[in-house]
Motif scaffolding. Structure first.
Motif, PDB file in Angstrom:
ATOM      1  N   GLY A  13       0.802  -1.217   0.000  1.00  0.00           N
ATOM      2  CA  GLY A  13       0.000   0.000   0.000  1.00  0.00           C
ATOM      3  C   GLY A  13       0.835   1.265   0.000  1.00  0.00           C
ATOM      4  O   GLY A  13       1.935   1.303   0.551  1.00  0.00           O
ATOM      5  N   ARG A  14       0.299   2.310  -0.649  1.00  0.00           N
ATOM      6  CA  ARG A  14       0.950   3.618  -0.661  1.00  0.00           C
ATOM      7  C   ARG A  14      -0.081   4.693  -0.296  1.00  0.00           C
ATOM      8  O   ARG A  14      -1.248   4.610  -0.695  1.00  0.00           O
ATOM      9  CB  ARG A  14       1.550   3.939  -2.035  1.00  0.00           C
ATOM     10  CG  ARG A  14       2.669   2.993  -2.469  1.00  0.00           C
ATOM     11  CD  ARG A  14       3.893   3.139  -1.587  1.00  0.00           C
ATOM     12  NE  ARG A  14       4.999   2.287  -2.027  1.00  0.00           N
ATOM     13  CZ  ARG A  14       5.204   1.042  -1.600  1.00  0.00           C
ATOM     14  NH1 ARG A  14       4.358   0.499  -0.721  1.00  0.00           N
ATOM     15  NH2 ARG A  14       6.233   0.353  -2.032  1.00  0.00           N
ATOM     16  N   ILE A  15       0.366   5.699   0.448  1.00  0.00           N
ATOM     17  CA  ILE A  15      -0.492   6.805   0.877  1.00  0.00           C
ATOM     18  C   ILE A  15       0.134   8.092   0.373  1.00  0.00           C
ATOM     19  O   ILE A  15       1.314   8.360   0.622  1.00  0.00           O
ATOM     20  CB  ILE A  15      -0.637   6.849   2.407  1.00  0.00           C
ATOM     21  CG1 ILE A  15      -1.107   5.490   2.942  1.00  0.00           C
ATOM     22  CG2 ILE A  15      -1.605   7.956   2.820  1.00  0.00           C
ATOM     23  CD1 ILE A  15      -1.014   5.371   4.448  1.00  0.00           C
ATOM     24  N   ASP A  16      -0.622   8.905  -0.343  1.00  0.00           N
ATOM     25  CA  ASP A  16      -0.094  10.139  -0.912  1.00  0.00           C
ATOM     26  C   ASP A  16       0.248  11.157   0.178  1.00  0.00           C
ATOM     27  O   ASP A  16      -0.458  11.281   1.181  1.00  0.00           O
ATOM     28  CB  ASP A  16      -1.097  10.765  -1.873  1.00  0.00           C
ATOM     29  CG  ASP A  16      -1.264   9.969  -3.156  1.00  0.00           C
ATOM     30  OD1 ASP A  16      -0.342   9.192  -3.486  1.00  0.00           O
ATOM     31  OD2 ASP A  16      -2.309  10.129  -3.827  1.00  0.00           O
ATOM     32  N   GLN A  42       4.963  10.039  -1.365  1.00  0.00           N
ATOM     33  CA  GLN A  42       4.064   9.026  -0.816  1.00  0.00           C
ATOM     34  C   GLN A  42       4.835   8.200   0.196  1.00  0.00           C
ATOM     35  O   GLN A  42       6.062   8.312   0.292  1.00  0.00           O
ATOM     36  CB  GLN A  42       3.544   8.114  -1.933  1.00  0.00           C
ATOM     37  CG  GLN A  42       4.651   7.347  -2.643  1.00  0.00           C
ATOM     38  CD  GLN A  42       4.150   6.500  -3.798  1.00  0.00           C
ATOM     39  OE1 GLN A  42       3.050   6.702  -4.294  1.00  0.00           O
ATOM     40  NE2 GLN A  42       4.958   5.545  -4.231  1.00  0.00           N
ATOM     41  N   VAL A  43       4.113   7.388   0.945  1.00  0.00           N
ATOM     42  CA  VAL A  43       4.763   6.491   1.902  1.00  0.00           C
ATOM     43  C   VAL A  43       4.141   5.114   1.799  1.00  0.00           C
ATOM     44  O   VAL A  43       2.993   4.950   1.351  1.00  0.00           O
ATOM     45  CB  VAL A  43       4.641   7.000   3.361  1.00  0.00           C
ATOM     46  CG1 VAL A  43       5.269   8.376   3.505  1.00  0.00           C
ATOM     47  CG2 VAL A  43       3.194   7.007   3.830  1.00  0.00           C
ATOM     48  N   ALA A  44       4.883   4.097   2.204  1.00  0.00           N
ATOM     49  CA  ALA A  44       4.360   2.739   2.291  1.00  0.00           C
ATOM     50  C   ALA A  44       3.419   2.633   3.485  1.00  0.00           C
ATOM     51  O   ALA A  44       3.705   3.174   4.557  1.00  0.00           O
ATOM     52  CB  ALA A  44       5.496   1.739   2.428  1.00  0.00           C
ATOM     53  N   GLY A  45       2.307   1.934   3.307  1.00  0.00           N
ATOM     54  CA  GLY A  45       1.335   1.797   4.387  1.00  0.00           C
ATOM     55  C   GLY A  45       0.793   0.392   4.512  1.00  0.00           C
ATOM     56  O   GLY A  45       0.454  -0.244   3.507  1.00  0.00           O
ATOM     57  N   GLY A 164       6.661   6.106   6.853  1.00  0.00           N
ATOM     58  CA  GLY A 164       6.093   4.944   6.186  1.00  0.00           C
ATOM     59  C   GLY A 164       6.222   3.706   7.050  1.00  0.00           C
ATOM     60  O   GLY A 164       6.772   3.737   8.159  1.00  0.00           O
ATOM     61  N   ASP A 165       5.715   2.595   6.537  1.00  0.00           N
ATOM     62  CA  ASP A 165       5.736   1.317   7.254  1.00  0.00           C
ATOM     63  C   ASP A 165       6.662   0.339   6.529  1.00  0.00           C
ATOM     64  O   ASP A 165       6.546   0.162   5.312  1.00  0.00           O
ATOM     65  CB  ASP A 165       4.338   0.696   7.309  1.00  0.00           C
ATOM     66  CG  ASP A 165       3.306   1.599   7.960  1.00  0.00           C
ATOM     67  OD1 ASP A 165       3.694   2.455   8.770  1.00  0.00           O
ATOM     68  OD2 ASP A 165       2.110   1.442   7.649  1.00  0.00           O
ATOM     69  N   ALA A 166       7.549  -0.296   7.265  1.00  0.00           N
ATOM     70  CA  ALA A 166       8.398  -1.349   6.714  1.00  0.00           C
ATOM     71  C   ALA A 166       8.967  -2.161   7.868  1.00  0.00           C
ATOM     72  O   ALA A 166       9.000  -1.700   9.015  1.00  0.00           O
ATOM     73  CB  ALA A 166       9.519  -0.770   5.851  1.00  0.00           C
TER      74      ALA A 166
END
Length: 337
Positions: A13-16, A42-45, A164-166
């Motif tokens: 997932g990506r969030i603007d 954007q960031v990973a979600g 972001g998430d990772a």
């Protein structure tokens, strides 16, 4: 100390950036300026349909696959950038230990959640201490944060970054215990805390500005303690705070910009604790990387966390590549180059 397995997972997932900044009360124009200035679009979600257990299960499966012919871990270190309690589904690490046979031999567990984005490198020093003292044989380190239970606005640090998430996992052994051709050698480690920035996330605008302005100075001090070679071509694998901070660092120090790896920044944002290790994986699967083509070359991992915590370390080849034979197929999600 030897890094014998490396696993990473970045959610699909990506969030603007605009969506996050508007949720924090910002305007679309603020979001556009932020994106242009800092290079964060954007960031990973994580999906709200998945839990942190699901994320770490992927990491454990990957580590187990890479560790098929070696002893399982007897020590587990859990690193978080966000000192936040687990959700209603229960604590993640105890559940993993109950349900995942790869962790069945774990005798001791440690939690690190106060050093923010520097935490995973601080965990390397803890692992080294345990291995040298004979208190551990194989150390598993897992790290990463998901923001799915928080507001979008909580991903925004004005004037600095978007979170972001990772997730990441490591297996570590003492040099004397690891096979001669296994993994990467963890060299010097530098850890520091700068108390004048102890306000962390709660600082005033002026205090936060002072912290951001000191970023380059903190990085330079850490690199000097590591014996960083300013003139060679080895890679610097940084935390993805923002593009401006690292471009300013390059301008101030004269280091070539192509040595500072920022390729993941526009796609996934700044992921607590794990950024340098995501970039390390990119170096290892990149056939043109100097880390893969020159056994004498080291790579330097670097992170500066809120509260003034800083950490860096150097890694180099223990033998000729491939250092992790299963790395190319490991992990279900590829990272952008």
């Amino acid at each position: 100390m030897r890094l014998t397995a490396l696993a990473t997972h970045v959610p699909d997932g990506r969030i603007d950036a605009e969506q996050i900044i508007r949720d924090a009360g910002g305007t679309p124009s603020e979001a556009r300026v932020f994106e242009r200035l800092f290079g964060l679009g954007q960031v990973a979600g994580c999906s709200r349909l998945e839990t942190r257990f699901d994320q770490f299960m992927r990491i454990m499966e990957d580590l187990e696959a890479q560790n098929a012919d070696a002893p399982p871990p007897d020590t587990l270190i859990h690193v978080r950038g966000l000192p936040m309690r687990d959700g209603v589904s229960g604590a993640v690490m105890p559940r993993l230990r109950r349900e995942f046979s790869f962790l069945s031999q774990v005798q001791q567990k440690f939690d690190l959640d106060q050093t923010n984005c520097a935490g995973l490198i601080w965990a390397l020093e803890l692992a080294r201490t345990l291995l040298r003292a004979g208190r551990a044989r194989v150390v598993a380190v897992v790290a990463g944060d998901g923001h799915e239970r928080l507001r979008l606005a909580d991903r925004y640090v004005p004037g600095s970054t978007l979170m972001g998430d990772a997730f990441c996992g490591l297996l570590l052994m003492a040099d004397r215990s690891a096979p001669a051709d296994a993994g990467l050698h963890i060299g010097p480690i530098s850890l520091a805390c700068h108390p004048r920035f102890s306000f962390g996330y709660r600082g005033t605008s002026a205090q936060m500005g002072t912290f951001f302005a000191a970023h380059g100075q903190i990085v330079c001090k850490t690199l000097q303690e590591l014996g960083f070679d300013w003139d060679c071509r080895s890679a610097l694998l940084p935390h993805n705070v923002n593009r401006l901070a690292w471009h300013s660092f390059c301008a101030e120090t004269g280091i070539s910009a192509d040595r500072v790896r920022l390729g993941l920044l526009p796609d996934i944002g700044h992921c607590y604790t794990v950024d340098p290790f995501l970039l390390l994986k990119q170096e290892l699967i990149n056939p043109t990387s100097s880390l893969n083509n020159d056994p004498t070359t080291s790579a330097t991992l670097m992170s500066v966390g809120m509260g003034g915590y800083a950490a860096g370390c150097q890694v180099r080849a223990a033998a000729v590549p491939p250092y992790f034979p299963n790395l190319q197929r490991s992990g279900s999600h590829a990272l952008s180059a």
